[in-house]
Design an enzyme around this catalytic site. Structure first.
Site, mmCIF file in Angstrom:
data_model
loop_
_atom_site.group_PDB
_atom_site.id
_atom_site.type_symbol
_atom_site.label_atom_id
_atom_site.label_comp_id
_atom_site.label_asym_id
_atom_site.label_seq_id
_atom_site.Cartn_x
_atom_site.Cartn_y
_atom_site.Cartn_z
ATOM 1 N N LEU A 1 -1.521 -2.455 -4.231
ATOM 2 C CA LEU A 1 -1.547 -3.722 -4.959
ATOM 3 C C LEU A 1 -1.672 -4.878 -3.983
ATOM 4 C CD1 LEU A 1 1.320 -3.064 -7.543
ATOM 5 C CD2 LEU A 1 -1.107 -3.329 -8.078
ATOM 6 N N THR B 1 0.831 -1.180 0.000
ATOM 7 C CA THR B 1 0.000 0.000 0.000
ATOM 8 C C THR B 1 0.870 1.235 0.000
ATOM 9 O OG1 THR B 1 -1.397 -1.327 1.411
ATOM 10 C CG2 THR B 1 -1.929 0.973 1.280
#
EC number: 2.3.2.2
Length: 530
Positions: A359, A340
């Site tokens: 992601l 993050t």
């Protein structure tokens, strides 16, 4: 002011503000710039959450969290015996949720943006096409991930064209530049339709992934009402489910209000013990009650009920640690009648944006879209793939976060804005998986209870407890020998966390109206303002 995880992205955002853009314009430009220069978390193949406070006090939040593909099902990561298949939800094509970032940015710009869309995406296009120098930390991370990049990709991405990257090397991302050009010129259709969509689906087929063209076409980000709570002199504004961060943060801050933490001192035995015990109980609630509110009735009002929150500390003893085996989720009252990076922005008019995007783990699923040059997320691991089974961050979940088609997975992301006396006071958020909530919690406490500066609050040592596993993670030196020994005597098991807990980005509005940025020294983070 703009504070992000990478100096080049901060410069991009500040430049957009100088050219007359507002906070949303800068947020869009930063999001795409981070997808280039900070690929381990900045993304177009992932998702995130955005919290907005306009200068007149109007609030809104945008949920562009990824969704499970339509072919997903609750047992998709289990074998014939019902046991979890290791790494299947964490690495590779089957770990990927339908990306939400591009649609989120399109919707944010369409609703609040001022400058032309193409002008906001162009800086990222130039960074990818012309190349940019790698920092020491980014070169190291690319080298560490090389084996996984080779293992999970049949088409070699630009990231592994060299055997070893060194600080200062220039990284050119030509495929990504062409993808960003399509987004620049076609907006949403440049990602969810046409060539980019074809490339995503082709990548799925090469790796037995399950995202289809229909999944991409159907994705839509959602505007949601923020969760808010009054804690002392401060109004806390944060993200609702499917993020757990907003509610959990308000619970933690509300519990702390009943105790004289400032008198006890920063990270002393008394204050750290109280905070750990509160975290233990709040994370137990998180495991049971939180999920995608579009699929599961999350008892938001009950979880934010002040009487309920304070009742969770029944059984708390200032003398000893509570075993996590003895702590379970509470029963909130029914209401009357969810790797993050974070960035924070305040524009010249006083509009504020707090954005956390991800992601999931570092570099997500490790899968690049062949010919498109960007990484895909591994957010499917954030579902409860089996009740009681911990995910990659050690978090456990139950039915509320079970896998279902088109469902958004639970998150710990906690983009937050604080008001004081009705005025903007702080913009804050962090990266760090399950440690995001406690990172934001401690930074807010550092400023509001202990009088730290914004930079001091972000830089200060941190610790973390999440109910299960039953131990306290602590950065080296965060608690000190005396506090660590005192907590050990109370029954806490302390585990050192090398490499830091969370990475935060914050902006504090000073009494004279000036802005102070807090950029995390744990990374390459930087503040840029004027």
């Amino acid at each position: 002011m703009v504070v992000t995880a990478h100096p080049l992205a901060s410069v991009v955002g500040a430049d957009i503000l100088r050219r007359g853009g507002n906070a949303i314009d800068a947020a869009v430009a930063v999001q795409f710039a981070l997808a280039v220069v900070y690929p381990d978390a900045g993304n177009i193949g992932g998702g995130g959450f955005l919290v907005l406070r306009q200068h007149d006090g109007t609030l809104n939040t945008l949920d562009y969290r990824e969704k499970a593909p339509s072919a997903a099902h609750r047992d998709m990561y289990l074998n014939g015996q019902g046991e979890v298949i290791e790494n299947l939800s964490y690495k590779g094509h089957l770990a990927v949720g339908v990306p939400g970032t591009v649609d989120g940015m399109v919707q944010a710009h369409a609703t609040y943006g001022r400058l032309p869309w193409a002008q906001l995406v162009q800086p990222a296009v130039l960074l990818a096409d012309r190349g940019f120098p790698l920092t020491k930390k980014e070169a190291k991370k690319l080298n560490e991930q090389r084996k996984d990049f080779i293992r999970y990709n049949s088409q070699s991405p630009d990231f592994i064209l060299k055997d070893r990257w060194r600080p200062g090397d220039t990284l050119h991302l030509k495929d990504l530049a062409r993808t960003l050009e399509r987004i620049r010129d076609q907006g949403r259709a440049g990602f969810y339709e046409g060539q980019t969509a074809d490339l995503i689906v082709a990548e799925m087929k090469r790796g037995t992934g399950i995202i289809t063209k229909e999944d991409l076409a159907a994705y839509r980000a959602v505007w949601r009402k923020p969760v808010t709570g009054q804690v002392g002199d401060y109004r806390v504004i944060s993200m609702p489910p499917p993020s757990s961060g907003g509610i959990a943060l308000i619970q933690l801050l509300t519990i702390a209000q009943d105790y004289p933490l400032q008198d006890w001192g920063w990270n002393t035995v008394k204050s750290a013990h109280l905070m750990i015990e509160a975290e233990r109980r709040v994370y137990a609630d998180r495991a049971k009650h939180f999920g995608d509110a579009d699929f599961y009735e999350v008892p938001v009002k009950g979880l934010l009920d002040t009487t309920y929150i304070k009742s969770r500390m029944q059984g708390y003893s200032p003398k000893k640690a509570t075993s996590s085996k003895e702590v379970s989720a509470g029963v909130p009252p029914l209401p009357e009648g969810p790797n993050t990076t974070h960035y924070a922005i305040v524009d010249p008019e006083g509009n504020a944006v707090s954005v956390t995007t991800t992601l999931n783990s570092s570099f997500g699923s490790k899968v690049f879209v062949g010919g498109a040059g960007f990484l895909l997320n591994n957010e499917m691991d954030d579902f409860s793939i089996k009740p009681g089974y911990p995910n990659s961050y050690g978090l456990v979940g139950e039915e509320a976060n079970a896998i279902a088609p088109s469902k958004r997975m639970l998150s710990s992301m906690t983009p937050t804005i604080l008001e004081k006396d009705g005025k903007l006071f702080m913009v804050i958020g962090a990266m760090g998986g399950s440690t995001i909530i406690t990172t934001v919690y401690q930074i807010i406490q550092n400023v509001t209870r202990y009088g730290f500066t914004m930079q001091g609050a972000v830089s200060a040592g941190r610790f973390h407890h999440q109910w299960k596993p039953n131990w306290v993670l602590s950065e080296w030196g965060a608690l000190g020998f005396g506090t660590g020994a005192g907590l050990w005597l109370k029954g806490h098991k302390i585990v050192p966390k090398y490499g830091g807990i969370g990475r935060a980005a914050g902006i504090l509005v000073l009494p004279n109206g000036q802005l102070e940025g807090g950029a995390d020294p744990r990374g390459d983070d930087a503040a840029a303002g004027f």
